[in-house]
Design a protein around this motif. Sequence first.
Motif, PDB file in Angstrom:
ATOM      1  N   GLU A  34      23.876  74.846 101.330  1.00 41.59           N
ATOM      2  CA  GLU A  34      23.182  73.862 100.505  1.00 41.59           C
ATOM      3  C   GLU A  34      21.675  74.064 100.614  1.00 41.59           C
ATOM      4  O   GLU A  34      21.133  74.234 101.714  1.00 41.59           O
ATOM      5  N   LEU A  61      25.311  74.229  96.110  1.00 43.33           N
ATOM      6  CA  LEU A  61      24.598  73.131  95.486  1.00 43.33           C
ATOM      7  C   LEU A  61      23.127  73.137  95.904  1.00 43.33           C
ATOM      8  O   LEU A  61      22.770  73.591  96.985  1.00 43.33           O
ATOM      9  N   ASN A  63      19.309  70.764  95.724  1.00 41.92           N
ATOM     10  CA  ASN A  63      18.652  69.483  95.514  1.00 41.92           C
ATOM     11  C   ASN A  63      17.172  69.730  95.252  1.00 41.92           C
ATOM     12  O   ASN A  63      16.524  70.495  95.972  1.00 41.92           O
ATOM     13  N   ASN A  73      22.574  67.734  94.061  1.00 42.28           N
ATOM     14  CA  ASN A  73      23.867  68.385  93.836  1.00 42.28           C
ATOM     15  C   ASN A  73      23.925  69.122  92.501  1.00 42.28           C
ATOM     16  O   ASN A  73      24.875  68.998  91.727  1.00 42.28           O
TER      17      ASN A  73
END
Length: 265
Positions: A34, A61, A63, A73
């Motif tokens: 992430e 994902l 951000n 996400n």
Amino acid sequence: MRSEILINKKGIVQSSESDATPEGGVCVTRTNQEFSIFFDDKPEVPALMSLIRTLRSASGLMNLSGANVNKSNQTPQDVFITIAQMAIKALEAEPDINFKSHLELFSYANLDKYDLPEALMPLARLNLLGKDVPSALMQVVNANIENLVSVGQTMSMRLCFLSTPPQFSWPDATIEKGDALDECLPKDSEYWLSILYETAFALKLPLYHHGHITMPDTQTGTTPGNTQYPFHRLIYPLAPASDRPHNYRVLSVACITDPEHQPII
């Protein structure tokens, strides 16, 4: 596992243990698969282009925070488009910039929804996704696409022209085969095109770029700034995962319209 990089306003990537986002730059942290991307309030164009290049092979994902954007996400596809649009907006907000534009994904399946000039249709009708570079290039050659632009990258990831139309109305530059964009183009033109090509390489999907560009009136000889022309540009990357990055290509066809379909880079 956690790692972090900083990208300064000049687009230079640096490792760091600090959480502070550099002025005009970006901070990227990775925790397992992430990514969290933190923008300065006014990220500069070189930093945003470097960010696209740095995240080109990333998956998982992402951000986004800061610079009037806050999205969680997000898929890499959505993130690359968002960053590219941020870069175009930042560039086109600069004084004396002679273009305004919009960038979006192009869908071969929904070709009828686009109002493309005929000059773009030979490339638009091709479906090259998933094909290896030699096979795709052979299909392009067979399509006899006029005014085709082909862009590759050097071993150091610099973008360079592999072919250009014999004549073009924009930019006002002399371009030879193998010329790097940062050597043969004015800075604003280099940034504008580099955003498009870097995004195409990252997405591995076609893009549609359109808007208005200000150029000298070829009919009256008036000075730049007096005449705006609508333009359309179709950008098609050849960057299959099965091929080596130095074999990748970005193909594009572009023209201004009204009154004439003049080719541009």
